[in-house]
Write an enzyme that holds these catalytic residues in place. Structure first.
Site, PDB file in Angstrom:
ATOM      1  N   ASN A   9       0.937  -1.009   0.050  1.00  0.00           N
ATOM      2  CA  ASN A   9      -0.127   0.003  -0.032  1.00  0.00           C
ATOM      3  C   ASN A   9       0.846   1.199  -0.059  1.00  0.00           C
ATOM      4  OD1 ASN A   9      -1.548   2.038   0.631  1.00  0.00           O
ATOM      5  ND2 ASN A   9      -2.286   1.307   2.626  1.00  0.00           N
ATOM      6  N   TRP A  10       1.130   1.730  -1.288  1.00  0.00           N
ATOM      7  CA  TRP A  10       1.849   3.168  -1.450  1.00  0.00           C
ATOM      8  C   TRP A  10       1.537   4.267  -0.753  1.00  0.00           C
ATOM      9  CZ3 TRP A  10       3.994   2.865  -7.035  1.00  0.00           C
ATOM     10  CH2 TRP A  10       4.803   1.634  -7.268  1.00  0.00           C
ATOM     11  N   LYS A  11       0.124   4.274  -0.397  1.00  0.00           N
ATOM     12  CA  LYS A  11      -0.457   5.660   0.069  1.00  0.00           C
ATOM     13  C   LYS A  11      -0.173   6.578  -0.797  1.00  0.00           C
ATOM     14  CE  LYS A  11      -0.181   3.183   4.684  1.00  0.00           C
ATOM     15  NZ  LYS A  11      -0.026   3.432   5.969  1.00  0.00           N
ATOM     16  N   HIS A  95      -9.416   1.369   4.750  1.00  0.00           N
ATOM     17  CA  HIS A  95      -8.179   1.523   5.658  1.00  0.00           C
ATOM     18  C   HIS A  95      -8.484   2.573   6.681  1.00  0.00           C
ATOM     19  CE1 HIS A  95      -4.169   2.650   6.449  1.00  0.00           C
ATOM     20  NE2 HIS A  95      -3.710   1.656   5.917  1.00  0.00           N
ATOM     21  N   GLU A  97      -6.946   4.870   7.861  1.00  0.00           N
ATOM     22  CA  GLU A  97      -6.549   6.392   7.503  1.00  0.00           C
ATOM     23  C   GLU A  97      -7.802   6.923   6.895  1.00  0.00           C
ATOM     24  OE1 GLU A  97      -2.641   5.699   5.392  1.00  0.00           O
ATOM     25  OE2 GLU A  97      -1.849   5.284   7.400  1.00  0.00           O
ATOM     26  N   GLU A 167      -5.282  -4.658  11.059  1.00  0.00           N
ATOM     27  CA  GLU A 167      -4.442  -3.587  10.947  1.00  0.00           C
ATOM     28  C   GLU A 167      -4.450  -2.720  12.291  1.00  0.00           C
ATOM     29  OE1 GLU A 167      -2.441  -2.761   6.785  1.00  0.00           O
ATOM     30  OE2 GLU A 167      -4.215  -1.345   7.247  1.00  0.00           O
ATOM     31  N   GLY A 173       2.736   2.538  10.452  1.00  0.00           N
ATOM     32  CA  GLY A 173       3.645   3.813  10.395  1.00  0.00           C
ATOM     33  C   GLY A 173       4.297   4.137  11.498  1.00  0.00           C
ATOM     34  N   SER A 213       3.424  -1.901  10.304  1.00  0.00           N
ATOM     35  CA  SER A 213       4.992  -1.884  10.445  1.00  0.00           C
ATOM     36  C   SER A 213       5.550  -3.421  10.067  1.00  0.00           C
ATOM     37  CB  SER A 213       5.271  -1.462  11.776  1.00  0.00           C
ATOM     38  OG  SER A 213       5.035  -0.216  11.936  1.00  0.00           O
ATOM     39  N   GLY A 234       2.994  -0.922   4.084  1.00  0.00           N
ATOM     40  CA  GLY A 234       3.040   0.425   3.758  1.00  0.00           C
ATOM     41  C   GLY A 234       4.329   0.683   3.556  1.00  0.00           C
ATOM     42  N   GLY A 235       5.082   1.356   4.568  1.00  0.00           N
ATOM     43  CA  GLY A 235       6.355   1.957   4.251  1.00  0.00           C
ATOM     44  C   GLY A 235       7.427   1.091   3.902  1.00  0.00           C
TER      45      GLY A 235
HETATM   46  P1  PGA Z   1       2.919   0.322   7.467  1.00  0.00           P
HETATM   47  O1  PGA Z   1       1.317   0.544   6.901  1.00  0.00           O
HETATM   48  O2  PGA Z   1       3.543  -0.955   7.044  1.00  0.00           O
HETATM   49  O3  PGA Z   1       3.756   1.523   7.050  1.00  0.00           O
HETATM   50  O4  PGA Z   1       2.777   0.525   9.078  1.00  0.00           O
HETATM   51  C1  PGA Z   1       0.599  -0.389   6.787  1.00  0.00           C
HETATM   52  C2  PGA Z   1      -0.708  -0.136   6.189  1.00  0.00           C
HETATM   53  O5  PGA Z   1      -1.255   1.060   6.616  1.00  0.00           O
HETATM   54  O6  PGA Z   1      -1.315  -0.686   5.305  1.00  0.00           O
END
Ligand code: PGA
Length: 255
Positions: A9-11, A95, A97, A167, A173, A213, A234-235
């Site tokens: 997930n590149w956001k 998600h 966010e 999640e 993050g 993470s 994500g990251g």
């Molecule tokens: P993260 O994000 O790996 O940077 O913690 C995961 C996500 O939000 O899907």
């Protein structure tokens, strides 16, 4: 046997040049992986171009969101048919966010879920508790209620086509990962919930991802848990070596 899925997930990260370079690098380096499903979910504006770059590879394309209505006056939104049109096989829904910043409710996620399934795309539905909720001992209650609300009205067949991602918001993050035991406990409970809502057979077949993470160096222990069937990353999905490391860890898991 459930096939593991690793989805990036590149956001709202990476520009056009870096997106293309990352995808081209991953296509090359992950070419030989055949026992894991792999997906990348870039920002919507790059989907069309990256879809072409991924064509014929073993990496699927996913969108980070899509709207529930088929067309019309919905400024700023994109439909499921549109994301399908540019080659998406997956759409991330709900998600944390989107829930926290853009006010998405379980009902909105549920409407989107039905639209995504109707378009023949695999939805990745996210659920998870905040730190405050965990500390208040409400993890199970929150995850169950988000799951029930988001999955409302699904047939057995539709449930089988849906991927769920647990999640924990406090792990997204932050560099703080849930321990394998903490994640497994929730995954096991989600499977028990699915068993009561659908059937044991259906519950056993649904793919349950963990997200929060996930890195190349903690992926193996998380993915070795019996009810963790992959990761939403994500990251660590923004760099070729770390995403590749997670996919390779998944490829080495024997359950
Ligand atoms: P993260 O994000 O790996 O940077 O913690 C995961 C996500 O939000 O899907």
């Amino acid at each position: 046997m459930r096939r593991l899925l690793i989805a990036g997930n590149w956001k709202m990260n990476l520009d056009r040049g870096h997106s293309l370079a990352l995808v081209q690098g991953l296509v090359e380096s992950l070419r030989s992986i055949s026992n894991v499903d792999i997906a990348v979910c870039p920002p919507a504006v790059y989907l069309g171009e990256l879809g072409k770059a991924l064509h014929g590879s073993n990496i699927g394309l996913g969108a980070q969101n899509a709207y529930s209505k088929p067309d019309g006056a919905y400024t700023g939104e994109i439909s499921c048919a549109m994301v399908k049109d540019v080659g998406c096989r997956y759409v991330i829904l709900g998600h944390s966010e989107r829930r926290a910043i853009f006010g998405e409710t379980d009902q909105m996620v549920n409407e989107k879920l039905h639209a995504v399934l109707a378009a023949g795309i695999t939805p990745i539905v996210c659920v998870g508790e905040t730190l405050q909720e965990r500390e208040a001992g409400k993890t199970q209650q929150v995850v169950r209620s988000q799951s029930i609300g988001s999955l409302k009205g699904l047939s057995h067949d539709q449930m089988l086509k849906t991927v769920l991602a647990y999640e924990p918001v406090w792990a997204i993050g932050t560099g703080k990962t849930a321990t394998p035991a903490q994640a497994e406990e929730v995954h096991e409970d989600i499977r028990t919930l699915l068993e009561s809502q659908f059937s044991k057979e259906t519950a056993q077949k649904v793919i349950l991802l963990y997200g929060g993470s996930v890195k190349a160096d903690n992926a193996l222990e998380l993915l070795s848990e019996p009810n963790i069937d992959g990761a939403l990353v994500g990251g660590a999905s923004l760099k070729q070596d770390s995403f590749e490391g997670i996919v390779r860890a998944a490829s080495s898991v024997h359950k």
